[in-house]
Design an enzyme around this catalytic site. Structure first.
Site, PDB file in Angstrom:
ATOM      1  N   HIS A  84     -29.331  27.781  15.461  1.00  0.00           N
ATOM      2  CA  HIS A  84     -29.647  28.164  14.164  1.00  0.00           C
ATOM      3  C   HIS A  84     -31.384  28.180  14.275  1.00  0.00           C
ATOM      4  CE1 HIS A  84     -25.787  26.586  13.434  1.00  0.00           C
ATOM      5  NE2 HIS A  84     -25.558  27.465  12.367  1.00  0.00           N
ATOM      6  N   HIS A 137     -30.297  33.249  10.887  1.00  0.00           N
ATOM      7  CA  HIS A 137     -29.649  32.089  10.243  1.00  0.00           C
ATOM      8  C   HIS A 137     -28.846  31.279  11.430  1.00  0.00           C
ATOM      9  CE1 HIS A 137     -27.718  29.076   7.797  1.00  0.00           C
ATOM     10  NE2 HIS A 137     -26.670  29.329   8.674  1.00  0.00           N
ATOM     11  N   GLU A 173     -16.396   9.888  -6.673  1.00  0.00           N
ATOM     12  CA  GLU A 173     -15.604   9.311  -5.307  1.00  0.00           C
ATOM     13  C   GLU A 173     -16.482  10.000  -4.138  1.00  0.00           C
ATOM     14  OE1 GLU A 173     -14.046  11.257  -7.305  1.00  0.00           O
ATOM     15  OE2 GLU A 173     -12.429   9.834  -8.559  1.00  0.00           O
ATOM     16  N   HIS A 184      -0.956  11.238  -9.117  1.00  0.00           N
ATOM     17  CA  HIS A 184      -1.628   9.650  -8.745  1.00  0.00           C
ATOM     18  C   HIS A 184      -0.965   9.043  -7.758  1.00  0.00           C
ATOM     19  CE1 HIS A 184      -3.799  11.006 -11.926  1.00  0.00           C
ATOM     20  NE2 HIS A 184      -4.435   9.613 -12.313  1.00  0.00           N
TER      21      HIS A 184
END
Lengths: 648, 648
Positions: free
Chosen positions: B20, B251, B398, B460
């Site tokens: 890149h 890129h 999280e 869950h």
């Protein structure tokens, strides 16, 4: 009317001895205004296609939704069901579960998923409106979201995408109660949520969530907005509970008999548990019938609409009559042409056959269009304000993309497929899990599926990812071996109406291995690609790019007098569904050798304790692909050597 | 000086034929200003503890970092290494890999991880400054981040946390170049990034990223800020490339010989490939020595500091001398007391023994403190502006939490542990993968580890999560069976300096199974908990909450005359490391029965083709825990019946 929601939420949580009363009590007023004055629905037909979608993103407050379904008179959510809140076989599960009741639009509970799924629903609505016209598709998506929903990263991806695409039919009612499980949100959160959403291109407002007229005015404003809207509803969690209101104590546990009684007294609610006075129930049921006339008019419009059959077909998830013919033609052509291409390129060819034939297919990529080869020439992308395309530039938003795809599938009328690198399946995994749990037809094109991607190195090289996906129930993981198998796997993924699929595809070119195209041999998950010339002494079992390696090893072994078969195993899940006899015939009783440029985890099932595994033992490295295969010993030579050593 | 970076980036990518170039060319000016005027470092000792941390979040622009390491004269990044960019065994890998060179602070490439890891580094700096004082700890964290980094959800969690905690030593240099892989960012992004970060409590500024004085002024401003800072640097990707600058073409692919030559001509760079003129190299190396004096003064301060030994110990990751004694005492007590508690409670007791004895342990939870039991009485939390605590309220973040934990571990001086529900490991998985790849000591306390959590239901309830974690290389997954084993597993996790650990813990109470506390039996990963009374006819192999179920089944089987052993297998990874003889003795040759309230995926390794598995076959359900175990047939009775049926 709101007090009826509160009372039912209190009673159900007390009865279950577990649950979250605080949120339904806090948001009862907002929900009442929405369901009695704004939400377009008809309790008599909760799946009516042009209904507004309501998503309870804060799924822990499930009793809010169940109370609304019950009060508005929807079938299948009787008072007996509420009494069995959180019990086995009750539609009133701990969190709203799609499929348990027709009024539950999506499974929620894992925070952030609801709001991101709703973005997909809102986009689906705009795209279907562009396709079928406003007379058939003209509805809104309403979301109730919590602090927790907005803290999750996925809310950023989803809200940023919705703002970019100007999804003005989307309204998020933010339960701004300043409380999360650990206590006051000020211990972990200082965001200016309104400013944040404005930065995404949303219109925002703040209201007192217990003032019905303020809430109603804001909803009316939202319906006029040309941007997606966030209404921050300042509420008191556990509203009416005399000592626990406004505290985390009302969030996730029953109030307790004493506090429950006191809360009811404070509301002036003097009815027994699960009792709703007749007059109040009638008013709620009248609200539930509000949309009946609108639905009848819509049905009439549909009946007279030239696209009625097509609309019904797409919404029902039935594929067009001759959808697979171009794909069959492609397979036949590939059996002859034997193209030596990467399976990601083969996937693009399959899409070129599929996408024009299946108008409900909507593609996309998380900013890797050119690498994932998910685009099809001549198929335009949607853009802000223009939803006539069938491709979505999701940006670098894997998680938001996967959730939006779930929302599109749930909305109906769209079969979403989309792409990123296989290793980044980790970024979208929570949404993929929900797709599997809800059994939604979403298709993830995951390219660059091994060390075969080369120089990008271990951060980009999946080694554990295939196993981590194979363990998800209801998900089919396809890893095709050549162009023809890729077309077969695409056919299976599109046909599979009851669950998500992953296609794991190579960056690197692979030789063509098949010359037959009649039967879709991938449909059995695994098959004998090349039988041994005599009684098998070894069976090489491989997937994807390693099947051609197995064929090369077989050639050497056969030349050295060791009869060897090669088994291609593009889909473990489908293979596991075959009968024992078929599986044992395919795998054989000779020495089994598994070959996959990934970790061995899970392979014992096919190889048994005596099998050999040729693959990875840890993370990859940065180097050209061919060098890596040599470095990690995943070659035909290594396979031949291992077989000969074992056979002595 | 910036042109030297550009030239090296062009040459290395051309030579590798992949990489890149655009980002290093675009950000060369910003990086030059940072490295020559602001970044506190000394090329002679890139691991000097009080150095500024520099994180290249946009890891695909790795040549920017390698060029800087080379130009400033750091050992181990010679011109030969740059010539081997993206080749096997080169420190100049495709993306920056921690461990490949001491100047690489963290592995980056998966977008968003760098910026989130940097938040953890910046927090670690503040916490260590609070502990050891400003004379030893007084540095900054600088980040270069791309559009892609800011689109990822994790950037929201990380930036929101940093804003909340007022981490004013953190400065993000945002490469605002309007280009991503799919093309102009306008096809997928309309965020007002500055406004967004202001909403998080950051200070923001916009500069021309090619104007050195503007950039320098902004960096000086950032150093005075009392908030974390975002400097949006408007740059042109592939700056100086005549036709590809400002486009996605620069890129992710080599410029090509012609464009490369033209870019060099445009810069007035008339040197051969990989050639940096002597005078320029000298100026760069002088910049690399800028911090030498500062480092020497710091070394003197350290030598005279009363906490020198403690500082060195903590930064080296060595545990305190007697760290495990309170834990050993706890184990001895538990062997006597036989507490019947959930392993999450047992974990809290272990933490009460560990945390006071190991001052570098820093806890936290993603808004589930009371459920994860990660807190220790008397240990305060950090709060905005006050970093003397040892607990972090991460909020419902999280992913940001796990990345911040990586950053703390990488910074040194901290052993982070933290918690959420096991099922939400999916939300933090990309960061956990990097912890495993970088072999960092981070410990995830993941509670509510099966259907045993009950009413919250399938969203869950992990069923596939244990397997999905066990497949990650270098990660140890512990699932202890009782309080004593929990203490053992904690001991192992803390001692384990070369990789992350997960503790999977129950919500529900479990009986005590062990009365011995001398040896840490979990250290071998698996062991015979109860031998059969005679020659084994069955071996029940279980983990966590199912070990007590196995013990109950064994009692019945033994009573019926079937000699049965029970094996506890708390850590598959450690068990796999034992020699073949030990493993075969433990597992035995009798009928093997695996018992785990999870999917069977992976169990074939221990059970072989003839084994029986008692566990889950799909997703869970919402109901009280005991009812679910019965419903899914995971009981002592079902185990006894299966064994008897097989044995005939």
């Amino acid at each position: 009317m709101a007090d009826a929601i509160r009372a039912l939420a209190i009673d159900a949580v007390e009865q279950a001895k577990s649950g979250h009363p605080g949120m339904p009590m806090g948001m009862a007023d907002v929900a009442t205004v929405l369901f009695t004055r704004f939400l377009k629905y008809d309790a008599a037909d909760p799946r009516w296609p042009d209904r507004d979608r309501f998503v309870l993103s804060a799924g822990h407050g499930s009793m809010l939704l169940y109370a609304l379904l019950h009060l508005t008179g929807q079938a299948g959510m009787g008072i007996e069901d509420l009494k069995k809140f959180r019990q086995l076989h009750s539609p009133a599960a701990g969190h709203p579960e799609f499929g348990e009741h027709p009024g539950i639009e999506t499974t929620t509970g894992p925070l952030g998923q609801g709001i991101a799924t709703a973005v997909g629903m809102a986009l689906a609505e705009r795209m279907l409106a562009a396709r079928f016209g406003k007379s058939l598709v003209d509805h809104r998506t309403w979301v109730i979201a919590s602090d927790g929903d907005l803290m999750e990263g996925i809310s950023h991806e989803a809200a940023s995408l919705a703002g970019h695409l100007q999804l003005d039919r989307l309204c998020v009612l933010y339960d701004d109660n300043n409380i999360s499980i650990d206590g006051d949100t000020s211990i972990s959160l200082s965001d200016d949520a309104l400013k944040r959403f404005q930065a995404y291109g949303w219109a925002t407002r703040r209201v007192d969530g217990h003032d019905h007229e303020q809430v109603a005015a804001a909803m009316a404003w939202a319906m006029r907005s040309r941007k997606p809207t966030l209404i921050a509803c300042r509420t008191i969690i556990g509203f009416a509970a005399p000592t626990k209101a406004g505290t985390a104590a009302s969030h996730g546990s029953p109030l307790g008999a004493q506090e429950a009684a006191a809360a009811k007294a404070a509301m002036g609610w003097n009815h027994g548990p699960f009792e709703v006075p007749e007059g109040l129930k009638e008013r709620w049921e009248a609200a539930g019938r509000r949309g009946a006339g609108t639905r009848r008019s819509w049905l009439k419009r549909l009946a007279n609409h030239p696209m009625q059959a097509e609309f019904d077909r797409a919404m029902a998830g039935r594929l067009p009559e001759a959808w697979h013919e171009p794909l069959a033609a492609l397979r036949a052509r590939q059996a002859e042409d034997k193209p030596k291409i990467a399976t990601r390129i083969a996937s693009q060819r399959a899409l070129e056959a599929l996408v024009p034939a299946v108008p409900e297919m909507v593609g996309g990529s998380a900013d890797l269009t050119g690498s994932n080869n998910t685009n099809v020439k001549g198929i335009p992308a949607v853009s802000p304000g223009n939803y006539a395309g069938r491709y979505v530039h999701y940006g670098v938003r894997e998680h938001g993309m996967a959730a939006a795809m779930n929302g599109m599938a749930l909305h109906g009328g769209i079969i979403p497929y989309s792409g990123t690198f296989l290793v980044f399946a980790d970024y979208l995994r929570p949404s993929l899990r929900l797709a599997a749990l809800m059994r939604q037809r979403v298709i993830h094109v995951l390219t660059h599926d091994s060390i075969g991607l080369g120089e990008d190195g271990p951060t980009h090289q999946p080694v554990e990812t295939l196993a981590s996906l194979r363990v998800i129930p209801n998900l089919c993981v396809f890893r095709p071996a050549d162009a023809l198998e890729t077309a077969e796997c695409w056919e299976l993924a599109v046909k599979r109406a009851d669950g998500p699929s992953v296609l794991a595809l190579t960056r690197q070119n692979l030789p063509a291995l098949r010359t037959d195209s009649g039967e879709n041999r991938s449909s059995r998950g695994g098959y004998v690609l090349a039988e041994a010339s005599g009684e098998r002494r070894a069976t090489l079992i491989a997937t994807g790019s390693e099947v051609s390696l197995a064929m090369a090893a077989r050639a050497t072994l056969e030349a050295e007098g060791i009869p060897t078969a090669v088994v291609s195993l593009p889909c473990w899940e489908l293979f596991a569904l075959q009968d024992e006899l078929y599986r044992s015939q395919v795998l054989g009783s000779a020495l089994r050798v598994g070959i996959e440029a990934a970790l061995p985890f899970g392979w014992d099932r096919w190889l048994g304790p005596e099998g050999i595994f040729i693959g990875m033992q840890g993370f990859g490295a940065s180097a050209p692909a061919e060098e890596l295969f040599r470095h990690f010993g995943i070659t035909a030579e290594a396979t031949v050597a291992a077989v000969k050593k074992r056979l002595g």
